[in-house]
Design a protein around this motif. Structure first.
Motif, PDB file in Angstrom:
ATOM      1  N   UNK A   1      66.085  26.246  -1.161  1.00 44.53           N
ATOM      2  CA  UNK A   1      64.686  26.488  -0.809  1.00 44.53           C
ATOM      3  C   UNK A   1      64.584  27.574   0.254  1.00 44.53           C
ATOM      4  N   UNK A   2      63.455  28.285   0.249  1.00 46.06           N
ATOM      5  CA  UNK A   2      63.145  29.166   1.371  1.00 46.06           C
ATOM      6  C   UNK A   2      62.396  28.337   2.393  1.00 46.06           C
ATOM      7  N   UNK A   3      62.999  28.170   3.567  1.00 51.24           N
ATOM      8  CA  UNK A   3      62.419  27.280   4.573  1.00 51.24           C
ATOM      9  C   UNK A   3      61.667  28.027   5.667  1.00 51.24           C
ATOM     10  N   UNK A   4      61.914  29.349   5.785  1.00 46.09           N
ATOM     11  CA  UNK A   4      61.183  30.131   6.781  1.00 46.09           C
ATOM     12  C   UNK A   4      61.197  31.596   6.376  1.00 46.09           C
TER      13      UNK A   4
ATOM     14  N   UNK B   1      53.789  25.728   6.429  1.00 49.00           N
ATOM     15  CA  UNK B   1      52.790  26.007   7.449  1.00 49.00           C
ATOM     16  C   UNK B   1      52.750  27.503   7.716  1.00 49.00           C
ATOM     17  N   UNK B   2      51.557  28.076   7.709  1.00 49.12           N
ATOM     18  CA  UNK B   2      51.393  29.492   8.010  1.00 49.12           C
ATOM     19  C   UNK B   2      51.272  29.654   9.526  1.00 49.12           C
ATOM     20  N   UNK B   3      52.317  30.152  10.147  1.00 52.60           N
ATOM     21  CA  UNK B   3      52.313  30.359  11.599  1.00 52.60           C
ATOM     22  C   UNK B   3      51.480  31.586  11.947  1.00 52.60           C
ATOM     23  N   UNK B   4      51.604  32.627  11.131  1.00 48.31           N
ATOM     24  CA  UNK B   4      50.810  33.846  11.272  1.00 48.31           C
ATOM     25  C   UNK B   4      50.687  34.477   9.891  1.00 48.31           C
ATOM     26  N   UNK B   5      50.086  35.648   9.812  1.00 49.64           N
ATOM     27  CA  UNK B   5      49.937  36.332   8.531  1.00 49.64           C
ATOM     28  C   UNK B   5      51.288  36.682   7.914  1.00 49.64           C
ATOM     29  N   UNK B   6      52.300  36.858   8.750  1.00 49.80           N
ATOM     30  CA  UNK B   6      53.612  37.280   8.261  1.00 49.80           C
ATOM     31  C   UNK B   6      54.689  36.213   8.429  1.00 49.80           C
ATOM     32  N   UNK B   7      54.343  35.077   9.028  1.00 43.72           N
ATOM     33  CA  UNK B   7      55.354  34.083   9.406  1.00 43.72           C
ATOM     34  C   UNK B   7      54.966  32.711   8.849  1.00 43.72           C
ATOM     35  N   UNK B   8      55.863  32.089   8.075  1.00 44.34           N
ATOM     36  CA  UNK B   8      55.615  30.749   7.551  1.00 44.34           C
ATOM     37  C   UNK B   8      56.885  29.915   7.658  1.00 44.34           C
ATOM     38  N   UNK B   9      56.717  28.582   7.711  1.00 40.19           N
ATOM     39  CA  UNK B   9      57.858  27.689   7.877  1.00 40.19           C
ATOM     40  C   UNK B   9      57.565  26.357   7.212  1.00 40.19           C
ATOM     41  N   UNK B  10      58.604  25.711   6.698  1.00 36.34           N
ATOM     42  CA  UNK B  10      58.479  24.365   6.134  1.00 36.34           C
ATOM     43  C   UNK B  10      59.245  23.406   7.035  1.00 36.34           C
ATOM     44  N   UNK B  11      58.541  22.771   7.962  1.00 40.50           N
ATOM     45  CA  UNK B  11      59.178  21.876   8.926  1.00 40.50           C
ATOM     46  C   UNK B  11      58.136  20.923   9.502  1.00 40.50           C
TER      47      UNK B  11
END
Length: 348
Positions: free
Chosen positions: A235-238, A310-320
């Protein structure tokens, strides 16, 4: 988006095995590649990086691999619906790949010149004299001295670094719009590695080729990429920009990768911190977050439910689960180092 050249959407790839049944090597992978950019896919061995790349090129073994779901859009068209003949036209001319070991990518019984000309002959209309000159020009482009003479040599007559340059020349022969580089510098020493990375950056400036570089070396990421996708257990986690991943990591696994990376200016007493444990068996995945068994911040929910993105910013996402508003606050360690005391603390 107009500037997106490659888009992977919800890709699932499995392998049939005699002992463990179905191994889910890639699970729901999605990302985009923009024209002219470099995207790095990072993670430990077995995280699904190379399988993802070979899926894009339709190079997985037919006898035991299955693309169970997903789409791979190249310039708006789904490559997974292409026939074998249609994919043969795409490979090399539109999308090329550089593999980890150049010696296994080159035919030991053919001269270097013939191997480069083979791709040119298949995808572009050149006369014989033009074909030889074009191949020699490609060798010169990648920094092979005396290219006209070296065209007649065989792979064993080149050093490892020179062979990798030849493989890059072959990949760039037909001016592809996308280049997949699978651990292109792993088998090379540090000095040659730096030369190959500089070569790829220089060629990208000249040709405008978009690059996906697959690596476990974060030093390569820092020098090559604009964006990063972190993979774990298929999986892509971040995902994020290089600065976001290196200095504002949001997933404990990303943080662990950064802490296990040697730093050039660190004190001699500074210790590398390995990630404990091993990745899960992809044939018998646990419930919940696949990183839970190794995570220093693990919570009860991590063992039962997979985290959503979760979308942290327009360019940054994470699954945690730590990004859930109900989760406790933890102090993150950035790529520049810092105290590790907080990392040792378990979250109840």
């Amino acid at each position: 988006m107009e500037d997106t050249i490659l888009k992977i959407d919800n890709l699932h790839v499995s392998f049939k095995t005699h002992n463990d049944g179905e191994t889910k090597a890639v699970r729901g992978v999605s990302f985009e590649l923009k024209k002219g950019e470099t995207l790095a896919i990072v993670g430990e061995s077995g995280s699904g990086k190379s399988v993802t790349a070979k899926s894009l090129m339709r190079l997985l073994p037919k006898q035991n691999s299955m693309i169970k779901d997903g789409q791979v859009f190249y310039e708006g068209k789904d490559l997974l619906k292409y026939s074998i003949k249609e994919m043969q036209k795409i490979r090399g001319s539109e999308i090329s790949m550089v593999f980890q070991d150049p010696m296994t990518s080159l035919n030991p019984t053919m001269t270097i010149g013939k191997q480069i000309m083979e791709g040119l002959r298949k995808h572009q209309a050149f006369r014989k004299k033009e074909l030889f000159k074009k191949a020699a020009d490609l060798l010169e482009l990648v920094g092979i001295p005396s290219p006209m003479e070296r065209m007649k040599d065989y792979p064993h007559q080149f050093s490892g670094g020179m062979r990798q340059r030849v493989v890059i020349a072959m990949a760039l022969a037909c001016n592809p719009k996308v280049l997949l580089a699978d651990e292109p510098t792993t088998a090379l020493d540090v000095t040659i590695q730096a030369q190959i990375l500089d070569l790829m950056k220089d060629l990208q400036k000249k040709t405008g080729t978009a690059i996906i570089i697959i690596t476990h070396d974060l030093g390569v990421v820092a020098s090559m990429a604009q964006r990063v996708a972190v993979m774990y257990a298929g999986e892509i986690i971040e995902t994020g920009t290089v600065d976001e991943i290196f200095y504002e990591p949001k997933h404990p696994y990303t943080c662990g990768l950064l802490l296990s990376m040697p730093k050039l200016h660190a004190a001699r007493s500074t210790k590398l911190i390995p990630i404990p444990g091993i990745p899960p068996d992809l044939g018998q995945l646990p419930e919940g977050c696949p990183f839970a068994a190794r995570c220093p911040y693990v919570m009860k929910v991590c063992h039962s439910f997979s985290p959503s993105k979760t979308e942290v910013s327009e360019t940054h996402s994470v699954s945690c689960w730590l990004e859930d508003e109900r989760a406790p606050q933890v102090e993150w360690i950035d790529g520049a180092g810092g105290s590790i005391d907080e990392r040792k603390r378990k979250v109840d």
